[in-house]
Enzyme design. Structure first.
Site, short mmCIF file in Angstrom:
data_model
loop_
_atom_site.label_atom_id
_atom_site.label_comp_id
_atom_site.label_asym_id
_atom_site.label_seq_id
_atom_site.Cartn_x
_atom_site.Cartn_y
_atom_site.Cartn_z
N HIS A 41 0.84 -1.20 0.00
CA HIS A 41 0.00 0.00 0.00
C HIS A 41 0.88 1.26 0.00
O HIS A 41 0.65 2.19 -0.79
CB HIS A 41 -0.90 -0.02 1.24
N GLU A 42 1.88 1.28 0.87
CA GLU A 42 2.76 2.45 0.95
C GLU A 42 3.61 2.61 -0.31
O GLU A 42 3.86 3.72 -0.77
CB GLU A 42 3.65 2.36 2.19
N HIS A 45 1.66 4.39 -2.86
CA HIS A 45 1.68 5.84 -2.66
C HIS A 45 2.92 6.45 -3.32
O HIS A 45 2.86 7.50 -3.96
CB HIS A 45 1.70 6.17 -1.16
N GLU A 120 -6.07 7.01 -1.13
CA GLU A 120 -6.11 5.82 -0.28
C GLU A 120 -6.75 4.64 -1.00
O GLU A 120 -6.26 3.50 -0.93
CB GLU A 120 -6.86 6.12 1.03
#
Length: 205
Positions: A41-42, A45, A120
């Site tokens: 997930h990071e 980003h 997100e």
């Protein structure tokens, strides 16, 4: 990061100048596959340059806030910066600038949070595609959110300034309207991930 708050965040203006930070609280509470989902997930980003996007988006809000503050000072100190005292046919210039600045700030405030929520969702989807197992990120999000209520308020306050960057806000604000939240509601994130899992033929509990 040495803190009991279970969380993680990414920082850096580009993939070449980026880092992912994971707290000790998260490492202690999640299983390896769940940590992998959080890291993916990071990394999403970083790949999407979300920190740079949010920084640019925040610039206009900060500028409007500064102009609003100067407008208030000008009004309190007698209508400075361009106020024409001889013109009685309309409102003073500082009042017009102040009104426009407040409007820009309000729009920017909502827009930034809308962008934050969208990024997100995009990072959640990126995690699902990278790992091929969205159910692990779903499990991680549920664990992080439930464990947050067990963390002392003092520890939560120390990291609350990073809420916009964390995978889950350090302080869950259930009473806030979604329009003013920088993260989507957990239920909507889980529902979106469940849909992705079904598309990928993965198990959904």
């Amino acid at each position: 990061m040495d803190t009991p708050v279970p969380n993680a965040f990414a920082t850096g203006r580009s993939p070449k100048h980026a880092a992912v930070c994971v707290t000790t609280g998260l490492m202690q509470r999640l299983e390896p596959k769940e940590i992998e989902g959080v890291l993916a997930h990071e990394l999403s980003h970083i790949a999407n340059r979300d920190v740079l996007v949010m920084t640019v988006a925040s610039f206009f809000a900060m500028l409007a806030a500064l102009i609003t503050r100067f407008g208030l000072y000008a009004g309190l100190w007698g209508g400075g910066f361009g106020d024409n005292r001889n013109n009685n046919n309309g409102p003073p210039v500082w009042l017009i600038v102040l009104a426009v600045s407040i409007a820009v700030y309000a729009i920017s405030f909502v827009l930034i949070r809308t962008i934050s929520r969208y990024r997100e969702y995009a990072a959640d989807r990126g995690s699902a595609l990278i790992t091929g197992a969205p159910e692990y990120l779903m499990s991680a999000l549920q664990k992080i959110s439930s464990q947050m209520t067990l963390i002392p308020n003092q520890d939560l306050r120390q990291v609350e300034g990073m809420n916009a960057f964390f995978i889950v806000p350090a302080k869950v604000r259930t009473a806030a309207a979604e329009l003013f939240m920088d993260h989507p509601p957990l239920e909507k994130r889980l529902a979106a991930l469940a849909e992705i899992a079904r598309e990928m033929g993965r198990p959904v509990s």
